[in-house]
Motif scaffolding. Sequence first.
Motif, PDB file in Angstrom:
ATOM      1  N   MET A  20       0.996  -1.094  -0.191  1.00 52.66           N
ATOM      2  CA  MET A  20      -0.254  -0.066   0.301  1.00 52.66           C
ATOM      3  C   MET A  20       0.896   1.098   0.249  1.00 52.66           C
ATOM      4  N   ASN A  21       0.604   1.974  -0.972  1.00 55.49           N
ATOM      5  CA  ASN A  21       1.290   3.252  -1.129  1.00 55.49           C
ATOM      6  C   ASN A  21       1.086   4.369   0.417  1.00 55.49           C
ATOM      7  N   LYS A  22       1.473   5.303   0.410  1.00 50.74           N
ATOM      8  CA  LYS A  22       2.234   6.030   1.260  1.00 50.74           C
ATOM      9  C   LYS A  22       0.705   7.168   1.247  1.00 50.74           C
ATOM     10  N   LEU A  23      -0.297   7.302  -0.184  1.00 50.00           N
ATOM     11  CA  LEU A  23      -1.285   8.182  -0.332  1.00 50.00           C
ATOM     12  C   LEU A  23      -2.244   7.648   0.275  1.00 50.00           C
ATOM     13  N   ASN A  24      -2.476   6.630  -0.268  1.00 51.33           N
ATOM     14  CA  ASN A  24      -3.836   5.329   0.429  1.00 51.33           C
ATOM     15  C   ASN A  24      -3.266   4.990   1.921  1.00 51.33           C
ATOM     16  N   GLN A  25      -1.934   5.291   2.795  1.00 56.13           N
ATOM     17  CA  GLN A  25      -2.074   5.442   4.003  1.00 56.13           C
ATOM     18  C   GLN A  25      -2.293   6.093   4.436  1.00 56.13           C
ATOM     19  N   LYS A  26      -2.064   7.780   4.359  1.00 56.88           N
ATOM     20  CA  LYS A  26      -2.417   9.064   4.620  1.00 56.88           C
ATOM     21  C   LYS A  26      -4.340   9.032   4.621  1.00 56.88           C
ATOM     22  N   MET A  27      -4.593   8.888   3.114  1.00 56.32           N
ATOM     23  CA  MET A  27      -5.906   8.383   3.024  1.00 56.32           C
ATOM     24  C   MET A  27      -7.104   7.392   4.014  1.00 56.32           C
ATOM     25  N   ILE A  28      -6.137   6.511   4.715  1.00 53.57           N
ATOM     26  CA  ILE A  28      -7.250   6.083   5.512  1.00 53.57           C
ATOM     27  C   ILE A  28      -7.509   6.488   7.001  1.00 53.57           C
ATOM     28  N   LYS A  29      -6.060   6.820   7.101  1.00 53.61           N
ATOM     29  CA  LYS A  29      -5.972   7.772   8.628  1.00 53.61           C
ATOM     30  C   LYS A  29      -6.908   8.771   7.580  1.00 53.61           C
ATOM     31  N   ILE A  30      -6.982  10.048   7.136  1.00 53.66           N
ATOM     32  CA  ILE A  30      -8.333  11.095   6.863  1.00 53.66           C
ATOM     33  C   ILE A  30      -9.584  10.872   7.136  1.00 53.66           C
ATOM     34  N   GLU A  31      -9.535   9.584   6.776  1.00 58.03           N
ATOM     35  CA  GLU A  31     -11.438   8.693   6.585  1.00 58.03           C
ATOM     36  C   GLU A  31     -10.951   8.545   7.914  1.00 58.03           C
ATOM     37  N   LYS A  32     -10.616   7.376   8.661  1.00 59.99           N
ATOM     38  CA  LYS A  32     -11.059   7.501   9.895  1.00 59.99           C
ATOM     39  C   LYS A  32     -10.772   8.490  11.040  1.00 59.99           C
ATOM     40  N   TYR A  33     -10.055   9.412  10.954  1.00 51.91           N
ATOM     41  CA  TYR A  33     -10.603  10.884  11.476  1.00 51.91           C
ATOM     42  C   TYR A  33     -11.725  11.504  11.077  1.00 51.91           C
ATOM     43  N   LEU A  34     -11.816  11.393  10.054  1.00 54.54           N
ATOM     44  CA  LEU A  34     -13.395  11.973   9.500  1.00 54.54           C
ATOM     45  C   LEU A  34     -14.375  11.786   9.696  1.00 54.54           C
ATOM     46  N   GLN A  35     -14.490  10.261  10.429  1.00 51.52           N
ATOM     47  CA  GLN A  35     -15.669   9.558  10.466  1.00 51.52           C
ATOM     48  C   GLN A  35     -16.185   9.531  12.440  1.00 51.52           C
ATOM     49  N   ARG A  36     -15.065  10.092  12.437  1.00 47.79           N
ATOM     50  CA  ARG A  36     -14.734  10.413  14.040  1.00 47.79           C
ATOM     51  C   ARG A  36     -15.635  11.811  14.547  1.00 47.79           C
ATOM     52  N   GLN A  37     -15.001  12.764  13.430  1.00 48.70           N
ATOM     53  CA  GLN A  37     -16.446  13.390  14.084  1.00 48.70           C
ATOM     54  C   GLN A  37     -17.699  13.762  13.072  1.00 48.70           C
ATOM     55  N   LYS A  38     -17.459  13.025  12.207  1.00 47.13           N
ATOM     56  CA  LYS A  38     -18.732  13.643  11.097  1.00 47.13           C
ATOM     57  C   LYS A  38     -19.407  11.845  10.905  1.00 47.13           C
ATOM     58  N   GLY A  39     -19.300  11.013  11.914  1.00 45.55           N
ATOM     59  CA  GLY A  39     -19.803   9.695  11.460  1.00 45.55           C
ATOM     60  C   GLY A  39     -19.463   8.768  10.442  1.00 45.55           C
ATOM     61  N   GLU A  40     -19.896   7.935  10.269  1.00 47.60           N
ATOM     62  CA  GLU A  40     -19.473   6.765   9.481  1.00 47.60           C
ATOM     63  C   GLU A  40     -20.096   7.226   7.603  1.00 47.60           C
ATOM     64  N   PHE A  41     -19.087   6.613   5.979  1.00 44.17           N
ATOM     65  CA  PHE A  41     -19.082   7.035   5.159  1.00 44.17           C
ATOM     66  C   PHE A  41     -19.678   6.051   4.974  1.00 44.17           C
ATOM     67  N   LYS A  42     -20.644   5.843   3.719  1.00 43.26           N
ATOM     68  CA  LYS A  42     -20.866   5.277   2.910  1.00 43.26           C
ATOM     69  C   LYS A  42     -20.144   4.570   1.797  1.00 43.26           C
ATOM     70  N   LEU A  43     -19.094   6.103   0.640  1.00 38.39           N
ATOM     71  CA  LEU A  43     -18.486   5.964  -0.017  1.00 38.39           C
ATOM     72  C   LEU A  43     -17.095   7.078   0.512  1.00 38.39           C
ATOM     73  N   PHE A  44     -15.387   6.525   0.380  1.00 37.39           N
ATOM     74  CA  PHE A  44     -14.476   7.654   0.617  1.00 37.39           C
ATOM     75  C   PHE A  44     -13.850   6.880  -0.445  1.00 37.39           C
ATOM     76  N   ALA A  45     -13.565   7.413  -1.044  1.00 38.00           N
ATOM     77  CA  ALA A  45     -12.706   7.679  -2.663  1.00 38.00           C
ATOM     78  C   ALA A  45     -11.841   8.372  -3.045  1.00 38.00           C
ATOM     79  N   LEU A  46     -11.026   8.581  -3.617  1.00 33.98           N
ATOM     80  CA  LEU A  46      -9.987   9.314  -4.768  1.00 33.98           C
ATOM     81  C   LEU A  46     -10.327   9.087  -6.505  1.00 33.98           C
ATOM     82  N   PHE A  47     -10.637  10.231  -7.070  1.00 35.61           N
ATOM     83  CA  PHE A  47     -10.714  10.162  -8.499  1.00 35.61           C
ATOM     84  C   PHE A  47      -9.064  11.235  -8.277  1.00 35.61           C
ATOM     85  N   LEU A  48      -8.751  10.608  -9.714  1.00 33.17           N
ATOM     86  CA  LEU A  48      -7.439  11.315 -10.826  1.00 33.17           C
ATOM     87  C   LEU A  48      -8.354  11.672 -12.063  1.00 33.17           C
ATOM     88  N   ARG A  49      -8.267  13.171 -12.357  1.00 36.97           N
ATOM     89  CA  ARG A  49      -9.109  13.277 -13.568  1.00 36.97           C
ATOM     90  C   ARG A  49      -7.531  14.041 -14.825  1.00 36.97           C
TER      91      ARG A  49
END
Length: 84
Positions: A1-30
């Motif tokens: 798993m690359n560093k970006l993915n590891q950081k995003m998982i940490k951010i997702e967990k932090y935001l879930q503690r603040q805002k509640g569970e997400f049904k979707l958490f994703a990164l899109f590159l255009r």
Amino acid sequence: MNKLNQKMIKIEKYLQRQKGEFKLFALFLRDGSLWDVFASETLSAINQFMPVGKKIAEIHDNNFFCLDIKQAFFFSPSRKKSLQ
């Protein structure tokens, strides 16, 4: 798993503690763009891409919401264990 993915998982967990569970958490590159972060309580239109049996699913060259997506990472929702 690359560093970006590891950081995003940490951010997702932090935001879930603040805002509640997400049904979707994703990164899109255009093409020609920086990463877009999508987080939501509901988005059933793209549930087919959610990881099953793993934490991260990756797709390439797809179209979401009329946007051409070069690459996307879908992070499996962190489910809180029920204490029933």
